[in-house]
Every structure is written in C-alpha cells, then in structure tokens.
Design a protein around this motif. Structure first.
Motif, PDB file in Angstrom:
ATOM      1  N   LYS A   3       0.709  -1.161   0.187  1.00  0.00           N
ATOM      2  CA  LYS A   3      -0.089   0.073   0.027  1.00  0.00           C
ATOM      3  C   LYS A   3       0.976   1.246   0.083  1.00  0.00           C
ATOM      4  O   LYS A   3       1.521   1.521   1.056  1.00  0.00           O
ATOM      5  CB  LYS A   3      -0.762   0.216   0.897  1.00  0.00           C
ATOM      6  CG  LYS A   3      -1.945   1.267   1.309  1.00  0.00           C
ATOM      7  CD  LYS A   3      -3.031   0.989   2.218  1.00  0.00           C
ATOM      8  CE  LYS A   3      -3.849   2.298   1.924  1.00  0.00           C
ATOM      9  NZ  LYS A   3      -5.172   2.348   3.152  1.00  0.00           N
ATOM     10  N   ASN A   4       0.914   1.990  -1.262  1.00  0.00           N
ATOM     11  CA  ASN A   4       1.555   3.038  -1.441  1.00  0.00           C
ATOM     12  C   ASN A   4       3.339   2.820  -0.916  1.00  0.00           C
ATOM     13  O   ASN A   4       3.681   3.727  -0.131  1.00  0.00           O
ATOM     14  CB  ASN A   4       1.083   4.177  -0.490  1.00  0.00           C
ATOM     15  CG  ASN A   4      -0.224   4.666  -1.003  1.00  0.00           C
ATOM     16  OD1 ASN A   4      -0.627   4.548  -2.141  1.00  0.00           O
ATOM     17  ND2 ASN A   4      -0.997   5.228  -0.106  1.00  0.00           N
ATOM     18  N   GLU A   5       3.674   1.830  -1.675  1.00  0.00           N
ATOM     19  CA  GLU A   5       5.326   1.350  -1.399  1.00  0.00           C
ATOM     20  C   GLU A   5       6.054   1.776  -2.840  1.00  0.00           C
ATOM     21  O   GLU A   5       7.436   1.102  -2.948  1.00  0.00           O
ATOM     22  CB  GLU A   5       5.349  -0.156  -0.982  1.00  0.00           C
ATOM     23  CG  GLU A   5       4.779  -0.411   0.257  1.00  0.00           C
ATOM     24  CD  GLU A   5       5.467   0.114   1.563  1.00  0.00           C
ATOM     25  OE1 GLU A   5       6.508   0.599   1.475  1.00  0.00           O
ATOM     26  OE2 GLU A   5       5.031  -0.120   2.526  1.00  0.00           O
ATOM     27  N   ALA A   6       5.623   2.755  -3.470  1.00  0.00           N
ATOM     28  CA  ALA A   6       6.394   3.014  -4.781  1.00  0.00           C
ATOM     29  C   ALA A   6       7.890   3.391  -4.649  1.00  0.00           C
ATOM     30  O   ALA A   6       8.656   2.865  -5.306  1.00  0.00           O
ATOM     31  CB  ALA A   6       5.692   4.115  -5.490  1.00  0.00           C
ATOM     32  N   LYS A   7       8.316   4.062  -3.494  1.00  0.00           N
ATOM     33  CA  LYS A   7       9.694   4.442  -3.117  1.00  0.00           C
ATOM     34  C   LYS A   7      10.286   3.065  -2.433  1.00  0.00           C
ATOM     35  O   LYS A   7      11.680   3.160  -2.467  1.00  0.00           O
ATOM     36  CB  LYS A   7       9.814   5.505  -2.067  1.00  0.00           C
ATOM     37  CG  LYS A   7       9.063   6.587  -2.600  1.00  0.00           C
ATOM     38  CD  LYS A   7       9.291   7.690  -1.739  1.00  0.00           C
ATOM     39  CE  LYS A   7       8.860   9.140  -2.203  1.00  0.00           C
ATOM     40  NZ  LYS A   7       9.150  10.384  -1.140  1.00  0.00           N
TER      41      LYS A   7
END
Length: 235
Positions: A3-7
C-alpha cells in the motif's frame, strides 16, 4: 502486501533471488503508482487487488493465489532482505513444513525495533513458548515460508498484523515441522509503518489466548549452516 510502497518496492523486486518462480503483489488501493512501477520492474508479476483492510487479509489473498509448491511471504517496505529467501527455501527442501525468520538467532539482528516493541515481542514470545510448549526465538516477524499444501492446515482468518502470530501458533497446533533461520530486519526504506505497537500487541495477545487449547509439542528443526556474507546455505 503493498500500500503506497512505490519508493520501496523497486529495492525489493530487483533483489529477489533467481530461484523465485512467481511474484505476487497484493495491493490495498495504492495511490502512488506502486502497482504500475512494480509491473515495469517485474513484468511477470501477478497483482491481486484486496479491498479488505489489513495485512492479514492481504496475505490470505496472496496465499490463495499462489501456485508454487513453496511460498515465502516478505514485506514490501525494504526492511527484509529478499536474498535471504534462499535460506527459507533450503530448510523447506530439507523437510520443514514451515520456516520462520528470527532476528534473535546467531546471524540475525534488527536495527528497527524500539524499546517498546522489543519488550512487547519478548513478553509475547515467552507466552507462546509457555502456552504452546515451544522453543522459538522470535514471534512478531513476518518473514516466513511454507509448503503450500500445508497452508490449508492453518485455516487462517485474521485480517490484521496478528496474522503472523496466528500462523505460528496454528502451525504448532497442526504439528507441522517448524524451522527458524536467522534474518536481519532493517529500517523501512521510506514512509511510515502502519504497525501500532500497543493496538497490534493487544490483538496478538488476544490471538495467543484464544488459540491456547490442544497444544502438541512444537517440532523445531535446527537450520542449516549459513554463510552470512554470501547468503548461501550449506546443508
């Protein structure tokens, strides 16, 4: 689970060992492009969208989708080193049904455990060993591997972080052959964790107490000798 781990997800995906046959991401509605980025890095991965909140719901969805004989679960935040997957696979191939990572076996460690988390983990671990006649060295750590055909023996139903404890105690109760391998936990690469030590600690405690009946002896298998520099496993 993502969940929102693009970095963080690129670091994880590029370090997966060559023995990895299948990669499954279970995404909980990321809005930062996590899924698209992951697909660009690893075009062969499979994406499952799980709308129910919670790490447990995501993991159960991933387990249901997995096709391989051996399944390893790992966080997407960069705190767990994917190259260690070879350690889990080696012990599974040696005959274990379930292998869990331990930050407290020789060769393991952590740089991401606050005083509260360390004390809480130690207390809950003592409870597990006492209540379930076990000799484990770590509890609340989500780097684990299984034989896929043993997952049905666990009958998992937790939706939150307590899923990790549910897995451990039900593996004990099912009489699975359990192994531990040393693992190092680093700080997450970017962003904030969704873990809340007090809230999730209470949920883990409830799980331990509710699962405390029918307690066979845990069969803990000693790990292979591991070269900490190379990440190789020697039988």
């Amino acid at each position: 689970p993502t969940k929102n781990e693009a970095k963080n997800i690129p670091w994880v995906l590029v370090r997966l060992p060559d023995i990895t046959d299948e990669v499954i991401i279970v995404d909980a509605g990321s809005t930062d492009g996590t899924v698209d980025l992951a697909r660009r890095i690893r075009p062969d991965l499979r994406v499952i969208i799980e709308r129910r909140p919670g790490k447990g719901a995501a993991l159960r969805a991933g387990f249901a989708a997995a096709r391989g004989e051996l399944v390893v679960m790992i966080d997407a935040d960069g705190s767990m080193d994917p190259t260690e997957i070879v350690r889990y696979v080696a012990m599974l191939r040696q005959g274990c049904d379930f292998v869990k990572g331990s930050r407290f076996r020789p060769g393991g460690g952590t740089s991401d455990m606050s005083f509260v988390r360390k004390r809480g983990n130690a207390a809950l671990l003592q409870m597990v060993n006492a209540l379930y006649n076990a000799e484990l060295t770590d509890l609340c750590y989500g780097f684990m591997g299984f034989r896929r055909d043993k997952l049905s023996h666990l009958d998992l139903n937790s939706d939150g972080f307590e899923i990790e404890t549910e897995i451990v105690v039900r593996a004990i109760k099912a009489g699975l052959r359990i192994g531990e391998v040393p693992s190092f936990e680093a700080e997450r690469g970017h962003g904030q964790s969704n873990l809340n030590a007090w809230r999730d600690g209470r949920r883990v405690l409830r799980t331990l107490l509710s699962e405390r009946w029918s307690l066979p002896k845990a069969r803990l298998v000693e790990p292979a000798t591991i070269d900490p520099l190379e990440g190789a496993v020697h039988a």
